[in-house]
Design an enzyme around this catalytic site. Structure first.
Site, PDB file in Angstrom:
ATOM      1  CD  GLU A   3      -3.983  -5.828   4.031  1.00  0.00           C
ATOM      2  OE1 GLU A   3      -4.814  -4.973   4.412  1.00  0.00           O
ATOM      3  OE2 GLU A   3      -2.762  -5.691   4.144  1.00  0.00           O
ATOM      4  CD  GLU A  25      -2.981  -1.016   2.350  1.00  0.00           C
ATOM      5  OE1 GLU A  25      -2.781  -0.214   3.277  1.00  0.00           O
ATOM      6  OE2 GLU A  25      -4.002  -1.712   2.260  1.00  0.00           O
TER       7      GLU A  25
HETATM    8  C1  FCB Z   1      -4.592  -2.054   5.555  1.00  0.00           C
HETATM    9  C2  FCB Z   1      -3.254  -2.496   6.103  1.00  0.00           C
HETATM   10  C3  FCB Z   1      -3.341  -3.568   7.159  1.00  0.00           C
HETATM   11  C4  FCB Z   1      -4.515  -3.359   8.078  1.00  0.00           C
HETATM   12  C5  FCB Z   1      -5.791  -3.134   7.299  1.00  0.00           C
HETATM   13  C6  FCB Z   1      -7.011  -2.965   8.138  1.00  0.00           C
HETATM   14  O1  FCB Z   1      -4.482  -0.746   5.113  1.00  0.00           O
HETATM   15  O2  FCB Z   1      -2.440  -2.966   5.070  1.00  0.00           O
HETATM   16  O3  FCB Z   1      -2.117  -3.602   7.830  1.00  0.00           O
HETATM   17  O4  FCB Z   1      -4.258  -2.347   8.952  1.00  0.00           O
HETATM   18  O5  FCB Z   1      -5.648  -2.025   6.469  1.00  0.00           O
END
Ligand code: FCB
Length: 450
Positions: A355, A166
Site C-alpha cells: 500500500e 497491519e
Molecule cells: C491503511 C489501511 C487501508 C487504508 C489506508 C489509508 O492503514 O490498511 O485499509 O485505510 O491505510
C-alpha cells in the site's frame, strides 16, 4: 527526460479491502463483522457513514475488474471477508461466500491480473468478538482454520497470500485508541491483541506449507514508517529510537529474529501487563515467510515527551511541508529509507509495497474529468524512491497503489478519497482520475519518465 525502468515481472498493482468496498453485508449468508457493528454504532464514524453499500463492489466486481484491465494493472490486492466464509468465525463454512471470491479471481485471470489475497483486513466475525476477539488466544486458532479452509478450497491461482494487514493498526487503533473496531481503549489489551495476531499469522503460514499450493507465496503486511527525531538532542534521539521500537521493531523482530525487542519490552513491562506467551509461540511467529508486504505513506517526526517510560514521543508536523488530506506529510524518501533499512536489518527477504497512496480533495469536473496532479506527484515521488531502492539492490518485486477506488476510509467514512478511480457514491458511477491514466502510462512503459 530521464527514464527509470523497473525489473521485468514487477507487480504493478492497486489494493483494496473487503469492508471498504464490497457492501452487501448480509448477502449470500455472510455473518456480521466487527466493522458492521462498529460503523452502525452512532458517533463512531464521520457522519455515521457505514460500509453497507460502500462501492457496491460485491455486485459490481465485474465492472471494477474491467476498469483494472483498462488501467493495465497486472496485479490486484483485495481482502477476503472472513464472515463471508465462516459467518460465525468457525464451525460451518459458507460455500456461497467463497463463490464470490472465485468469481472475482476468475474475472482477474481473464484480464491477466495476478491476485494478491489478504486473509484479514480487519473484518473479524462478530461472533468471535463476542468471545473476546483478538485478545483471546483462541481467535488465532480460528484464524488458522479459516486460512486452511481457503488454502484447500480456493481452487484458483493466488500469487500472494497475505495473512494479516497491519497488526499494529489493529492492535492500537482498535484496542488502545478506540477509533477502529472493536473500539477498546486499553493498552494491555492492545499488546495481547498484537501477540495473538502474530500467532494467528504464524499458524496460518504453517497451514499454508501443509497445503502445498505450488509456487504460490505467503507473507504478512506491516505498516512501517521511518521515525525521525525532531532535533539532535539525546532526548529526541531516544524518543525516536523507542518510537521505532514501538511502531516497527515490535513486529519485525519477532517475525524475523524470533523475539520482541528487548529495549522496548522492558519499558512496556514496567507499565502494562505483558501478553502471556507460550513456549512455542516465538517459533510459530518466526515461521519463515516468502515475502514481506510493506504499507507506507509517510515518515513520523517525534520529539521527547520528557516522561521516563514513554515510548511514542510527541508527533511534530513542521508547517513548511506538504500534507495530504489525512494530515500525512508527503515524504517520498521515507519509502527509500524504509526499504533499504528492512533489507539491511531483516533481509534477505523479497519485498512488496502492498500500500502507498494519498487522499486529496478530488472533484468531479465537467465531462467526468478528475484532475489530481498532487496525487500524480505523490505517486511519482514514491515510485522513484522504489526505483532507487531497487538500484541499491533491494529485492522489491511490486508496488500496489492504495487504492483502486475511492472508498470507506474507516473512521473517516467517505470523507477521504484515496482512489485512482473516483466514485460518485449516489450513482455508483466510476470515473478514472488523471492519476489512473498516468499510472497506466507508467505501467505500459514499465517505468517512470520524468
Ligand atoms: C491503511 C489501511 C487501508 C487504508 C489506508 C489509508 O492503514 O490498511 O485499509 O485505510 O491505510
Amino acid at each position: 527526460m530521464a527514464k527509470y525502468f523497473f525489473p521485468n515481472g514487477f507487480h504493478w498493482g492497486a489494493a483494496t479491502a473487503s469492508y471498504q468496498i464490497e457492501g452487501s453485508p448480509e448477502a449470500d449468508g455472510k455473518g456480521e463483522s466487527i466493522w458492521d457493528r462498529f460503523s452502525r454504532s452512532p458517533g463512531r464514524i464521520w457522519e455515521n457513514d457505514t460500509g453497507d453499500i460502500a462501492c457496491d463492489h460485491y455486485r459490481r466486481y465485474q465492472e471494477d475488474v474491467t476498469l483494472m484491465g483498462s488501467i493495465g494493472l497486472n496485479a490486484y490486492r483485495f481482502s477476503i471477508a472472513w464472515p463471508r466464509i465462516f459467518p460465525a468465525g468457525g464451525g460451518r463454512p459458507n460455500e456461497s461466500g467463497l463463490d464470490f471470491y472465485r468469481r472475482l479471481v476468475d474475472a482477474l485471470q481473464q484480464q491477466n491480473i495476478k491476485a494478491a489475497a489478504t486473509l484479514y483486513h480487519w473484518d473479524l466475525p462478530q461472533t468471535l468478538q463476542d468471545k473476546g476477539g483478538w485478545r483471546n488466544r483462541d481467535t488465532a486458532r480460528y484464524f488458522a482454520e479459516y486460512a486452511a479452509y481457503l488454502f484447500e478450497k480456493l481452487d484458483l491461482p493466488i500469487d500472494l497470500w497475505i495473512t494479516v494487514n497491519e497488526p499494529w493498526v489493529i492492535a492500537y487503533m482498535g484496542h488502545a485508541f478506540g477509533v477502529h473496531a472493536p473500539g477498546d481503549t486499553d493498552f494491555g489489551t492492545a499488546l495481547k491483541v498484537g501477540h495473538n495476531l502474530l500467532l494467528g499469522h504464524g499458524l496460518a503460514v504453517k497451514a499454508f506449507r501443509k497445503a502445498k499450493r505450488g509456487p504460490e507465496k505467503i507473507g504478512i503486511t506491516l505498516n512501517l514508517a521511518p521515525i525521525h527525531p525532531n532535533s539532535d538532542s539525546e532526548a529526541d534521539l531516544e524518543a525516536a529510537r523507542r518510537s521505532d521500537g514501538f511502531m516497527n521493531r515490535w513486529y519485525l523482530d519477532p517475525l524475523f529474529k524470533g523475539s520482541y525487542p528487548q529495549d522496548l519490552a522492558e519499558i512496556l513491562a514496567r507499565r502494562f501487563e505483558m501478553p502471556q506467551s507460550e513456549k512455542e509461540d516465538a517459533a510459530i511467529i518466526a515461521e519463515p515467510i516468502d515475502f514481506l508486504g510493506i504499507n507506507n505513506y509517510t515518515r513520523v517526526l517525534v520529539e521527547s515527551t520528557g516522561m521516563a517510560d514513554d515510548f511514542m514521543g510527541n508527533p511534530v508536523n513542521p508547517p513548511d511541508r506538504e500534507y495530504t488530506e489525512m494530515g500525512w506529510e508527503v515524504y517520498p524518501d521515507a519509502l527509500f529509507e524504509l526499504l533499504t533499512r528492512v533489507h539491511r536489518d531483516y533481509g534477505p527477504i523479497p519485498l512488496y509495497v502492498t500500500e502507498n497512496g494519498a487522499a486529496f480533495d478530488d472533484e468531479l469536473g465537467v465531462g467526468g474529468a478528475v484532475n489530481d496532479p498532487r496525487r500524480i506527484n505523490y505517486l511519482q515521488g514514491y515510485l522513484l524512491a522504489c526505483w532507487r531502492a531497487i538500484e541499491e539492490g533491494v529485492p522489491l518485486n511490486g508496488y500496489y497503489v492504495w487504492t483502486l477506488l475511492d472508498n470507506f476510509e474507516w473512521a473517516f467514512g467517505y470523507s477521504k478519497r484515496f482512489g485512482l478511480i473516483y466514485v460518485d457514491y449516489p450513482s455508483q458511477k466510476r470515473y478514472l482520475k488523471k492519476s489512473a491514466l498516468w499510472y497506466k502510462e507508467v505501467i505500459s512503459r514499465n517505468g517512470l519518465d520524468i
